[in-house]
Scaffold this motif. Structure first.
Motif, PDB file in Angstrom:
ATOM      1  N   PRO A   1       0.843  -1.206   0.000  1.00 18.17           N
ATOM      2  CA  PRO A   1       0.000   0.000   0.000  1.00 18.17           C
ATOM      3  C   PRO A   1       0.878   1.257   0.000  1.00 18.17           C
ATOM      4  O   PRO A   1       2.030   1.218   0.415  1.00 18.17           O
ATOM      5  CB  PRO A   1      -0.769  -0.109   1.318  1.00 18.17           C
ATOM      6  N   VAL A   2       0.314   2.332  -0.457  1.00 18.50           N
ATOM      7  CA  VAL A   2       1.018   3.601  -0.540  1.00 18.50           C
ATOM      8  C   VAL A   2       0.719   4.416   0.716  1.00 18.50           C
ATOM      9  O   VAL A   2      -0.418   4.491   1.160  1.00 18.50           O
ATOM     10  CB  VAL A   2       0.568   4.368  -1.808  1.00 18.50           C
ATOM     11  N   LYS A   3       1.772   5.004   1.280  1.00 14.78           N
ATOM     12  CA  LYS A   3       1.619   5.836   2.475  1.00 14.78           C
ATOM     13  C   LYS A   3       1.071   7.204   2.057  1.00 14.78           C
ATOM     14  O   LYS A   3       1.612   7.852   1.171  1.00 14.78           O
ATOM     15  CB  LYS A   3       2.976   5.995   3.166  1.00 14.78           C
ATOM     16  N   ARG A   4      -0.010   7.635   2.694  1.00 18.04           N
ATOM     17  CA  ARG A   4      -0.637   8.915   2.386  1.00 18.04           C
ATOM     18  C   ARG A   4      -0.053   9.986   3.295  1.00 18.04           C
ATOM     19  O   ARG A   4      -0.043   9.839   4.504  1.00 18.04           O
ATOM     20  CB  ARG A   4      -2.136   8.776   2.622  1.00 18.04           C
ATOM     21  N   VAL A   5       0.453  11.059   2.692  1.00 15.88           N
ATOM     22  CA  VAL A   5       1.056  12.162   3.437  1.00 15.88           C
ATOM     23  C   VAL A   5       0.475  13.468   2.915  1.00 15.88           C
ATOM     24  O   VAL A   5       0.278  13.619   1.706  1.00 15.88           O
ATOM     25  CB  VAL A   5       2.598  12.170   3.261  1.00 15.88           C
ATOM     26  N   GLU A   6       0.209  14.394   3.821  1.00 13.46           N
ATOM     27  CA  GLU A   6      -0.277  15.707   3.412  1.00 13.46           C
ATOM     28  C   GLU A   6       0.840  16.733   3.579  1.00 13.46           C
ATOM     29  O   GLU A   6       1.430  16.846   4.646  1.00 13.46           O
ATOM     30  CB  GLU A   6      -1.500  16.107   4.229  1.00 13.46           C
ATOM     31  N   ILE A   7       1.102  17.468   2.521  1.00 16.01           N
ATOM     32  CA  ILE A   7       2.137  18.497   2.502  1.00 16.01           C
ATOM     33  C   ILE A   7       1.432  19.854   2.461  1.00 16.01           C
ATOM     34  O   ILE A   7       0.576  20.071   1.593  1.00 16.01           O
ATOM     35  CB  ILE A   7       3.042  18.347   1.253  1.00 16.01           C
ATOM     36  N   PRO A   8       1.779  20.766   3.364  1.00 17.17           N
ATOM     37  CA  PRO A   8       1.112  22.074   3.334  1.00 17.17           C
ATOM     38  C   PRO A   8       1.460  22.872   2.077  1.00 17.17           C
ATOM     39  O   PRO A   8       2.597  22.858   1.616  1.00 17.17           O
ATOM     40  CB  PRO A   8       1.637  22.786   4.585  1.00 17.17           C
ATOM     41  N   LYS A   9       0.449  23.555   1.520  1.00 20.07           N
ATOM     42  CA  LYS A   9       0.646  24.432   0.365  1.00 20.07           C
ATOM     43  C   LYS A   9       0.823  25.865   0.859  1.00 20.07           C
ATOM     44  O   LYS A   9       0.346  26.208   1.942  1.00 20.07           O
ATOM     45  CB  LYS A   9      -0.582  24.382  -0.539  1.00 20.07           C
ATOM     46  N   PRO A  10       1.465  26.699   0.070  1.00 17.06           N
ATOM     47  CA  PRO A  10       1.660  28.089   0.482  1.00 17.06           C
ATOM     48  C   PRO A  10       0.340  28.839   0.717  1.00 17.06           C
ATOM     49  O   PRO A  10       0.270  29.717   1.561  1.00 17.06           O
ATOM     50  CB  PRO A  10       2.423  28.723  -0.688  1.00 17.06           C
ATOM     51  N   ASP A  11      -0.719  28.460  -0.024  1.00 16.54           N
ATOM     52  CA  ASP A  11      -1.991  29.172   0.115  1.00 16.54           C
ATOM     53  C   ASP A  11      -2.827  28.695   1.305  1.00 16.54           C
ATOM     54  O   ASP A  11      -3.944  29.141   1.514  1.00 16.54           O
ATOM     55  CB  ASP A  11      -2.809  29.063  -1.169  1.00 16.54           C
ATOM     56  N   GLY A  12      -2.296  27.743   2.057  1.00 14.91           N
ATOM     57  CA  GLY A  12      -3.006  27.264   3.231  1.00 14.91           C
ATOM     58  C   GLY A  12      -3.634  25.896   3.073  1.00 14.91           C
ATOM     59  O   GLY A  12      -3.982  25.263   4.054  1.00 14.91           O
ATOM     60  N   GLY A  13      -3.794  25.400   1.864  1.00 11.31           N
ATOM     61  CA  GLY A  13      -4.351  24.072   1.663  1.00 11.31           C
ATOM     62  C   GLY A  13      -3.285  23.006   1.868  1.00 11.31           C
ATOM     63  O   GLY A  13      -2.180  23.284   2.343  1.00 11.31           O
ATOM     64  N   VAL A  14      -3.628  21.793   1.515  1.00  8.97           N
ATOM     65  CA  VAL A  14      -2.658  20.706   1.594  1.00  8.97           C
ATOM     66  C   VAL A  14      -2.635  19.947   0.282  1.00  8.97           C
ATOM     67  O   VAL A  14      -3.627  19.878  -0.421  1.00  8.97           O
ATOM     68  CB  VAL A  14      -2.957  19.715   2.751  1.00  8.97           C
ATOM     69  N   ARG A  15      -1.477  19.408  -0.034  1.00 10.51           N
ATOM     70  CA  ARG A  15      -1.309  18.544  -1.201  1.00 10.51           C
ATOM     71  C   ARG A  15      -1.160  17.132  -0.677  1.00 10.51           C
ATOM     72  O   ARG A  15      -0.322  16.865   0.188  1.00 10.51           O
ATOM     73  CB  ARG A  15      -0.079  18.952  -1.978  1.00 10.51           C
ATOM     74  N   LYS A  16      -1.983  16.224  -1.170  1.00 10.29           N
ATOM     75  CA  LYS A  16      -1.909  14.833  -0.729  1.00 10.29           C
ATOM     76  C   LYS A  16      -0.941  14.072  -1.626  1.00 10.29           C
ATOM     77  O   LYS A  16      -1.062  14.092  -2.843  1.00 10.29           O
ATOM     78  CB  LYS A  16      -3.284  14.192  -0.769  1.00 10.29           C
ATOM     79  N   LEU A  17       0.041  13.437  -0.991  1.00  8.81           N
ATOM     80  CA  LEU A  17       1.019  12.647  -1.720  1.00  8.81           C
ATOM     81  C   LEU A  17       0.883  11.182  -1.333  1.00  8.81           C
ATOM     82  O   LEU A  17       0.534  10.859  -0.205  1.00  8.81           O
ATOM     83  CB  LEU A  17       2.441  13.098  -1.379  1.00  8.81           C
ATOM     84  N   GLY A  18       1.192  10.314  -2.285  1.00  6.74           N
ATOM     85  CA  GLY A  18       1.270   8.894  -2.012  1.00  6.74           C
ATOM     86  C   GLY A  18       2.719   8.465  -2.098  1.00  6.74           C
ATOM     87  O   GLY A  18       3.366   8.685  -3.116  1.00  6.74           O
ATOM     88  N   ILE A  19       3.252   7.899  -1.037  1.00  8.03           N
ATOM     89  CA  ILE A  19       4.660   7.503  -1.020  1.00  8.03           C
ATOM     90  C   ILE A  19       4.758   5.981  -1.077  1.00  8.03           C
ATOM     91  O   ILE A  19       4.408   5.296  -0.114  1.00  8.03           O
ATOM     92  CB  ILE A  19       5.365   8.038   0.241  1.00  8.03           C
ATOM     93  N   PRO A  20       5.239   5.444  -2.208  1.00 10.38           N
ATOM     94  CA  PRO A  20       5.422   3.992  -2.308  1.00 10.38           C
ATOM     95  C   PRO A  20       6.591   3.557  -1.423  1.00 10.38           C
ATOM     96  O   PRO A  20       7.438   4.361  -1.046  1.00 10.38           O
ATOM     97  CB  PRO A  20       5.755   3.750  -3.775  1.00 10.38           C
ATOM     98  N   THR A  21       6.650   2.270  -1.130  1.00  9.16           N
ATOM     99  CA  THR A  21       7.795   1.744  -0.382  1.00  9.16           C
ATOM    100  C   THR A  21       9.039   1.864  -1.252  1.00  9.16           C
ATOM    101  O   THR A  21       8.951   1.971  -2.483  1.00  9.16           O
ATOM    102  CB  THR A  21       7.588   0.268  -0.002  1.00  9.16           C
ATOM    103  N   ALA A  22      10.205   1.830  -0.630  1.00  7.74           N
ATOM    104  CA  ALA A  22      11.469   1.934  -1.360  1.00  7.74           C
ATOM    105  C   ALA A  22      11.607   0.780  -2.363  1.00  7.74           C
ATOM    106  O   ALA A  22      12.074   0.984  -3.492  1.00  7.74           O
ATOM    107  CB  ALA A  22      12.636   1.958  -0.378  1.00  7.74           C
ATOM    108  N   VAL A  23      11.191  -0.414  -1.973  1.00 12.92           N
ATOM    109  CA  VAL A  23      11.281  -1.578  -2.873  1.00 12.92           C
ATOM    110  C   VAL A  23      10.382  -1.370  -4.092  1.00 12.92           C
ATOM    111  O   VAL A  23      10.791  -1.615  -5.235  1.00 12.92           O
ATOM    112  CB  VAL A  23      10.915  -2.885  -2.132  1.00 12.92           C
ATOM    113  N   ASP A  24       9.156  -0.889  -3.865  1.00 16.15           N
ATOM    114  CA  ASP A  24       8.254  -0.644  -4.987  1.00 16.15           C
ATOM    115  C   ASP A  24       8.797   0.446  -5.911  1.00 16.15           C
ATOM    116  O   ASP A  24       8.624   0.384  -7.118  1.00 16.15           O
ATOM    117  CB  ASP A  24       6.856  -0.269  -4.491  1.00 16.15           C
ATOM    118  N   ARG A  25       9.493   1.427  -5.340  1.00 15.46           N
ATOM    119  CA  ARG A  25      10.101   2.464  -6.179  1.00 15.46           C
ATOM    120  C   ARG A  25      11.196   1.872  -7.056  1.00 15.46           C
ATOM    121  O   ARG A  25      11.356   2.285  -8.212  1.00 15.46           O
ATOM    122  CB  ARG A  25      10.662   3.598  -5.318  1.00 15.46           C
TER     123      ARG A  25
END
Length: 183
Positions: A111-135
């Motif tokens: 499964p992909v790890k879900r991470v939220e990164i803050p945007k400059p305008d105040g919102g968030v960008r949702k990222l999916g981080i695969p495992t190192a092996v899957d990368r």
């Protein structure tokens, strides 16, 4: 809706009539006058049709190059917590199993790890981080497929292609009208 009817083009009318004549849930049996059959040109669609792709993807040298790229890119660990620094030792022990799973079609990405990164305008960008092996597996696939497929793409396409960027596309677009545009 605002109550206004949208203007229907002749092509849309032909398509609607075609489907109405064939039945609600059926596609037309054959070519309809005034339409063009949709068919892929296999000679340009699949430059990889006769290659042993998985064997090339699983080649130890390809995995080594893929791993080097993933390590160089760095990045956060996925759901398994493994860092890119741990990849080489992991692959020393598990490369055979990963290769067998890929070749047999039983490899399953984590499964992909879900991470939220803050945007400059105040919102968030949702990222999916695969495992190192899957990368590493993704990079190994990219290293084999990209050179073959990239040469079939239009020279005017820039998105997600090696050595091309949105800035390159803008420069090309701007070259024909830069003398007319004034900031």
């Amino acid at each position: 809706m605002n109550g206004k009817r949208q203007k229907t083009t002749t092509q849309q009318q032909q398509l609607l009539l075609t489907f109405a004549a064939e039945g609600r849930d059926e596609v037309p049996d054959g070519p309809v006058e005034g339409t063009v059959p949709i068919a892929a040109d296999l000679s340009t669609e699949s430059p990889t049709s006769n290659d042993k792709l998985m064997e090339r993807i699983c080649d130890p040298l390809n995995f080594e190059c893929a791993m080097a790229r993933v390590i160089a890119n760095g990045g956060a660990p996925g759901v398994d917590g493994m860092t890119v620094k741990e990849l080489e030792k992991y692959f020393e022990r598990h490369a055979g199993r990963i290769t067998n799973e890929l070749l047999s079609g039983t490899y399953r990405p984590q499964p992909v790890k879900r991470v939220e990164i803050p945007k400059p305008d105040g919102g968030v960008r949702k990222l999916g981080i695969p495992t190192a092996v899957d990368r590493v597996v993704q990079q190994a696939i990219l290293l084999v497929l990209s050179p073959q497929w990239d040469e079939t793409f239009s020279d005017n396409r820039f998105g997600f292609r090696p050595n091309r960027s949105a800035h390159d596309a803008g420069r090309r677009q701007g070259s024909c009208c830069a003398d007319r545009w004034q900031p």
